[in-house]
Design a protein around this motif. Structure first.
Motif, mmCIF file in Angstrom:
data_model
loop_
_atom_site.group_PDB
_atom_site.id
_atom_site.type_symbol
_atom_site.label_atom_id
_atom_site.label_comp_id
_atom_site.label_asym_id
_atom_site.label_seq_id
_atom_site.Cartn_x
_atom_site.Cartn_y
_atom_site.Cartn_z
ATOM 1 N N LEU A 241 0.735 -1.673 0.194
ATOM 2 C CA LEU A 241 -0.034 -0.055 0.138
ATOM 3 C C LEU A 241 1.238 1.280 -0.374
ATOM 4 C CD1 LEU A 241 -2.883 0.864 0.087
ATOM 5 C CD2 LEU A 241 -2.948 1.061 2.786
ATOM 6 N N TRP B 230 0.597 4.105 -3.283
ATOM 7 C CA TRP B 230 0.150 5.063 -3.240
ATOM 8 C C TRP B 230 2.157 6.122 -3.675
ATOM 9 C CZ3 TRP B 230 -4.121 7.206 -2.937
ATOM 10 C CH2 TRP B 230 -4.412 8.364 -2.277
ATOM 11 N N LEU C 6 -6.160 -0.524 -5.854
ATOM 12 C CA LEU C 6 -6.273 1.029 -5.924
ATOM 13 C C LEU C 6 -6.402 1.331 -7.028
ATOM 14 C CD1 LEU C 6 -3.148 1.904 -3.487
ATOM 15 C CD2 LEU C 6 -5.256 2.245 -3.054
ATOM 16 N N VAL D 32 -7.299 6.661 2.027
ATOM 17 C CA VAL D 32 -7.721 5.552 1.538
ATOM 18 C C VAL D 32 -8.271 4.241 3.332
ATOM 19 C CG1 VAL D 32 -6.110 3.167 1.072
ATOM 20 C CG2 VAL D 32 -5.175 5.928 0.384
ATOM 21 N N LEU E 86 -12.087 -2.051 -0.203
ATOM 22 C CA LEU E 86 -10.115 -2.450 -0.176
ATOM 23 C C LEU E 86 -9.342 -3.872 0.301
ATOM 24 C CD1 LEU E 86 -7.346 -1.990 -1.747
ATOM 25 C CD2 LEU E 86 -6.842 -0.334 -0.220
#
Length: 341
Positions: free
Chosen positions: A139, A143, A174, A298, A307
């Protein structure tokens, strides 16, 4: 000085079980050993680890080609999930007993791990410990590189190599959440089909198809706005051929080698951006800022159950060698996780 949580035993052990190979080698060097319990230093939490994600940098460290940065533990493992059992100076004692996942510079393959408080995220009810342990590394990486360095925007297209890896599956999910068209490459028709199930718009079998021609076909000749590349080497000039004008190419690994031939006139003529990053050596301040941004943008999707990581397989800590064999086979789809007793 640390404070011990009331919800855990009154005293913590002096030692723990960990995977801490003293020499480089194959998976067989990953055997359980006894190590001193880490402490929660200033600004840190001590976490009783329930799960630790397995990542490619762990394999590179085991092989002796990716040493820990200065000050990091020699114990591998870059992401953990577990229960906070102690807090260091300057950390809110209210964190005691909380379920957290964390991005760490090492130390995850163990029963206990210290983590900077700023790099921890509280685990929502929607996530299991296994799922939470598989989240932080991919993640944070996706990101910072896709949404940061490549600054993608809703409606743009993204090409991801290794589409069914941990990084690839996180990029797909994502991208789907934030309105991107995600095109991936993978090494079999089965993996391509699974990538579509996960949320990719298009999946290209790089063993049977020319991904450059396929990207041009599915984009109507326009190309993609951004590329997340873990391959490097001779993929780079081919990637550049896939980019739209003003496209951005982000390198995060170099599995086919660190050197590439760059068509500079093409880069100049089409105003392309070539960039890249590595996450592990970045400062704690940077990682804390990323954690804050993820918590804000997120994590609400995570809390809502929108997610979750794709879990390929789970191995007990003492079978870390088999977890690495699974990763090196490249047969996995999604994340490999160690469950810690």
């Amino acid at each position: 000085m640390t404070t011990v949580a009331n919800s855990v035993p009154d005293s913590l052990p002096d030692t723990m079980v960990a995977i801490d190979p003293q020499q480089a080698g194959g998976p067989e060097v990953l055997v359980p050993v006894e190590r001193p319990l880490p402490s929660a230093g200033p600004g840190e939490l001590l976490v009783r680890v329930a799960a630790a994600g397995v990542n490619r940098p762990d394999v590179a460290q085991r092989l002796g080609v990716y040493p820990p940065p200065p000050g990091a533990p020699t114990i591998p493992g870059l992401e953990i999930a577990g229960l906070v059992v102690a807090v260091g100076e300057g950390v809110d004692a209210g964190m005691l007993g909380k379920r957290v996942c964390a991005l760490v510079s090492g130390g995850g393959y163990a029963q206990y791990c210290s983590a900077p408080a700023g790099q921890c995220l509280e685990i929502p009810e929607a996530l299991s410990m296994i799922e939470a342990g598989a989240m932080p590394e991919t993640l944070f990486t996706v990101w910072t590189n896709v949404f940061g360095r490549a600054y993608v925007a809703e409606g743009e297209s993204l090409l991801v190599h290794g589409g069914t890896s941990g990084i690839g599956t996180m990029a797909i999910m994502l991208g789907r959440l934030f309105g991107l068209t995600v095109i991936v490459t993978a090494g079999s028709d089965e993996k391509c089909a699974r990538a579509i199930e996960i949320g990719a718009t298009h999946a290209i079998n790089y063993r049977t198809q020319d991904f450059v021609a396929e990207v041009k076909r599915v984009t109507g000749g326009a190309g993609v706005q951004a590329i997340l590349d873990m391959v490097g080497g001779d993929y780079v000039p081919r990637n550049i051929a896939c980019l739209a004008d003003d496209g951005r190419h982000v390198s995060i690994a170099a599995q086919r080698g660190p050197k590439a031939e760059i068509p500079l006139w093409d880069v100049m003529r089409r105003r392309l951006t070539l960039t890249g990053s590595t996450l592990r050596p970045r400062s704690g301040e940077f990682k804390a800022l990323v954690a804050e941004e993820i918590a804000r943008t997120v994590w609400p999707h995570v809390a809502a159950g929108e997610l979750k990581p794709v879990i390929d397989s789970v191995f007990p800590l003492d079978q870390a060698a088999d977890a690495h064999r699974r990763m090196e086979s490249s047969e996995h789809i999604g994340k490999i996780v160690l469950e810690v007793p």
